[in-house]
Motif scaffolding. Structure first.
Motif, PDB file in Angstrom:
ATOM      1  N   SER A 148       0.837  -1.196   0.000  1.00 17.30           N
ATOM      2  CA  SER A 148       0.000   0.000   0.000  1.00 17.30           C
ATOM      3  C   SER A 148       0.871   1.245   0.000  1.00 17.30           C
ATOM      4  O   SER A 148       1.864   1.328   0.729  1.00 17.30           O
ATOM      5  CB  SER A 148      -0.916   0.009   1.225  1.00 17.30           C
ATOM      6  OG  SER A 148      -1.765  -1.118   1.227  1.00 17.30           O
ATOM      7  N   GLY A 149       0.490   2.206  -0.813  1.00 12.24           N
ATOM      8  CA  GLY A 149       1.231   3.458  -0.846  1.00 12.24           C
ATOM      9  C   GLY A 149       2.554   3.304  -1.559  1.00 12.24           C
ATOM     10  O   GLY A 149       2.789   2.369  -2.313  1.00 12.24           O
ATOM     11  N   THR A 153       8.478  -2.631   1.105  1.00  6.67           N
ATOM     12  CA  THR A 153       8.169  -3.338   2.349  1.00  6.67           C
ATOM     13  C   THR A 153       8.679  -4.771   2.333  1.00  6.67           C
ATOM     14  O   THR A 153       8.681  -5.427   1.301  1.00  6.67           O
ATOM     15  CB  THR A 153       6.640  -3.366   2.572  1.00  6.67           C
ATOM     16  OG1 THR A 153       6.139  -2.031   2.574  1.00  6.67           O
ATOM     17  CG2 THR A 153       6.283  -4.046   3.882  1.00  6.67           C
ATOM     18  N   GLU A 198       3.775   9.236  12.973  1.00  7.04           N
ATOM     19  CA  GLU A 198       3.085   8.680  11.806  1.00  7.04           C
ATOM     20  C   GLU A 198       3.369   7.193  11.658  1.00  7.04           C
ATOM     21  O   GLU A 198       2.481   6.414  11.297  1.00  7.04           O
ATOM     22  CB  GLU A 198       3.497   9.419  10.537  1.00  7.04           C
ATOM     23  CG  GLU A 198       2.744   8.917   9.300  1.00  7.04           C
ATOM     24  CD  GLU A 198       3.122   9.666   8.042  1.00  7.04           C
ATOM     25  OE1 GLU A 198       2.690   9.246   6.951  1.00  7.04           O
ATOM     26  OE2 GLU A 198       3.869  10.660   8.133  1.00  7.04           O
ATOM     27  N   ASP A 201       1.100   5.416  14.072  1.00  7.05           N
ATOM     28  CA  ASP A 201      -0.291   5.466  13.634  1.00  7.05           C
ATOM     29  C   ASP A 201      -0.551   4.483  12.494  1.00  7.05           C
ATOM     30  O   ASP A 201      -1.566   3.778  12.481  1.00  7.05           O
ATOM     31  CB  ASP A 201      -0.654   6.882  13.191  1.00  7.05           C
ATOM     32  CG  ASP A 201      -0.794   7.850  14.356  1.00  7.05           C
ATOM     33  OD1 ASP A 201      -0.873   7.362  15.505  1.00  7.05           O
ATOM     34  OD2 ASP A 201      -0.796   9.073  14.120  1.00  7.05           O
ATOM     35  N   ARG A 202       0.363   4.427  11.511  1.00  2.85           N
ATOM     36  CA  ARG A 202       0.162   3.541  10.366  1.00  2.85           C
ATOM     37  C   ARG A 202       0.228   2.076  10.776  1.00  2.85           C
ATOM     38  O   ARG A 202      -0.455   1.230  10.211  1.00  2.85           O
ATOM     39  CB  ARG A 202       1.210   3.828   9.286  1.00  2.85           C
ATOM     40  CG  ARG A 202       0.937   5.093   8.508  1.00  2.85           C
ATOM     41  CD  ARG A 202      -0.260   4.903   7.557  1.00  2.85           C
ATOM     42  NE  ARG A 202      -0.624   6.153   6.904  1.00  2.85           N
ATOM     43  CZ  ARG A 202      -1.575   6.974   7.328  1.00  2.85           C
ATOM     44  NH1 ARG A 202      -2.254   6.661   8.423  1.00  2.85           N
ATOM     45  NH2 ARG A 202      -1.867   8.082   6.698  1.00  2.85           N
ATOM     46  N   GLU A 206      -4.522   3.644  12.639  1.00  2.00           N
ATOM     47  CA  GLU A 206      -5.302   3.520  11.404  1.00  2.00           C
ATOM     48  C   GLU A 206      -4.359   3.244  10.247  1.00  2.00           C
ATOM     49  O   GLU A 206      -3.343   3.937  10.096  1.00  2.00           O
ATOM     50  CB  GLU A 206      -6.090   4.800  11.107  1.00  2.00           C
ATOM     51  CG  GLU A 206      -7.307   5.013  11.984  1.00  2.00           C
ATOM     52  CD  GLU A 206      -8.160   6.175  11.497  1.00  2.00           C
ATOM     53  OE1 GLU A 206      -7.803   6.768  10.454  1.00  2.00           O
ATOM     54  OE2 GLU A 206      -9.174   6.478  12.138  1.00  2.00           O
ATOM     55  N   ASP A 207      -4.714   2.233   9.444  1.00  2.00           N
ATOM     56  CA  ASP A 207      -3.867   1.964   8.290  1.00  2.00           C
ATOM     57  C   ASP A 207      -4.175   2.961   7.175  1.00  2.00           C
ATOM     58  O   ASP A 207      -4.970   3.899   7.356  1.00  2.00           O
ATOM     59  CB  ASP A 207      -4.023   0.511   7.817  1.00  2.00           C
ATOM     60  CG  ASP A 207      -5.430   0.210   7.303  1.00  2.00           C
ATOM     61  OD1 ASP A 207      -6.221   1.149   7.083  1.00  2.00           O
ATOM     62  OD2 ASP A 207      -5.730  -0.984   7.111  1.00  2.00           O
ATOM     63  N   ILE A 208      -3.574   2.761   6.017  1.00  2.00           N
ATOM     64  CA  ILE A 208      -3.658   3.750   4.945  1.00  2.00           C
ATOM     65  C   ILE A 208      -5.071   3.912   4.393  1.00  2.00           C
ATOM     66  O   ILE A 208      -5.412   4.930   3.808  1.00  2.00           O
ATOM     67  CB  ILE A 208      -2.672   3.376   3.813  1.00  2.00           C
ATOM     68  CG1 ILE A 208      -2.448   4.571   2.876  1.00  2.00           C
ATOM     69  CG2 ILE A 208      -3.151   2.164   3.044  1.00  2.00           C
ATOM     70  CD1 ILE A 208      -1.314   4.362   1.907  1.00  2.00           C
ATOM     71  N   ARG A 270      11.225   2.348   8.634  1.00  2.00           N
ATOM     72  CA  ARG A 270      10.278   2.146   9.735  1.00  2.00           C
ATOM     73  C   ARG A 270      10.199   0.666  10.094  1.00  2.00           C
ATOM     74  O   ARG A 270      10.131  -0.196   9.216  1.00  2.00           O
ATOM     75  CB  ARG A 270       8.879   2.628   9.328  1.00  2.00           C
ATOM     76  CG  ARG A 270       8.743   4.127   9.183  1.00  2.00           C
ATOM     77  CD  ARG A 270       7.339   4.477   8.682  1.00  2.00           C
ATOM     78  NE  ARG A 270       7.139   5.922   8.600  1.00  2.00           N
ATOM     79  CZ  ARG A 270       6.036   6.484   8.081  1.00  2.00           C
ATOM     80  NH1 ARG A 270       5.061   5.722   7.613  1.00  2.00           N
ATOM     81  NH2 ARG A 270       5.929   7.798   8.050  1.00  2.00           N
TER      82      ARG A 270
END
Length: 313
Positions: A148-149, A153, A198, A201-202, A206-208, A270
């Motif tokens: 995502s995004g 990853t 951030e 949070d991700r 809340e995910d994307i 991250r």
């Protein structure tokens, strides 16, 4: 030697525009308007027409000749339409299978990352071409085909139903790399401190797409921070432990450092590891940080900066 003319309707030269019946031996009194004549078949020899009242022979011969010309024209046209103008049937060619490049060792361009940057994935290395670094892929981890995004990853192969959104899957460990944007921070320390919120949070709020996969973050505390050497450059990391409404919570880390290539633009890595017995060992964050290398350099390490400190809890 003469041949009798067969019975039939023939043009009457004494009355233009009419036909008169020939009974095979003489003209009769029967006349008619000319019928629409079909295209006559070619005849092997010309048959002289009867002479009803003088001059008719020339008229009949002319008509027979004209009929032969029409037949010849039809046959010629058919040959032209069905001859060389017919397109040739293309020869069959065996289609070549698509060639994969990059990840399967075939020479060529590497597979693109989600943001369009070429990315090469070796068996045990995740390569970020944009930022000029590689990360070791631990045993039991994988690089997903889609993410995502615009984040490159890797994650644990193991997954589970998210405790706060059972319709989707969560992973005990994920690591992403990104290029920071839309910030005034310029130093690794400022970038890491700014990014950690951030990142948390991700991973756990809340995910994307807005799903609260762990029911949201209910609290956090910083467990470690400091300078660290990454690929021969001085970086900085911040690590939090977060608690969540559902599930065991986890550890989140933001690591910022200058790229070891090009203009040394900043890079952020991250980390998000679930807490509890099912999460990856926390020391793996340190191992992965030490394993970051410039592309093409399998032995780069050390440099300015302190070593990674292990968290207090």
């Amino acid at each position: 030697m003469s041949y009798p003319t067969p019975p039939g309707w023939y043009p009457d030269t004494s009355a233009p525009g009419t036909e008169r019946w020939w009974d095979g031996t003489a003209w009769t009194a029967h006349t008619r308007a000319p019928a629409a004549a079909p295209v006559p078949a070619p005849m092997p020899t010309a048959v002289p027409a009867p002479v009803p009242r003088g001059g008719g022979s020339a008229r009949a011969v002319a008509l027979v000749a004209a009929g032969a010309v029409v037949v010849g024209a039809v046959v010629t046209g058919a040959v032209l339409l069905t001859g060389n103008d017919e397109p040739e049937t293309p020869a069959a060619h065996a289609s070549q299978p698509p060639t994969r490049t990059g990840t399967d060792g075939v020479p060529g361009d590497d597979d693109p990352s989600p943001d369009g940057t070429p990315v090469h994935e070796d068996a045990d290395v995740l390569t970020d071409q944009l930022n000029g670094i590689t990360l070791p892929i631990p045993d039991g981890w994988e690089r997903p085909e889609r993410t995502s995004g615009q984040l490159l990853t890797m994650r644990t192969e193991k997954s589970y139903a998210c405790p706060g959104a059972s319709s989707t899957y969560c992973y005990p460990g994920t690591v992403t790399t990104r290029t920071p944007g839309g910030t005034d921070a310029t130093t690794p320390q400022a970038l890491a401190k700014e990014d950690i919120t951030e990142a948390a949070d991700r991973a756990y709020d809340e995910d994307i797409v807005g799903r609260r996969t762990h029911g949201g973050i209910t609290g956090h505390r910083q467990t470690a921070a400091g300078e660290v050497t990454v690929a021969g450059r001085t970086g900085y990391y911040v690590r939090w432990k977060v608690t969540t409404a559902h599930g065991p919570g986890g550890y989140v880390q933001s690591l910022a450092f200058p790229s070891p290539v090009g203009s040394e633009s900043p890079v952020i890595v991250r980390y998000a590891f679930d807490a509890g017995p099912d999460g990856p060992p926390l020391a793996l964050m340190d191992t992965l940080t030490r394993g970051i290398r410039p592309i093409g350099d399998d032995a780069t390490g050390g440099g300015v900066g302190s070593s990674v400190e292990h968290p207090a809890g």
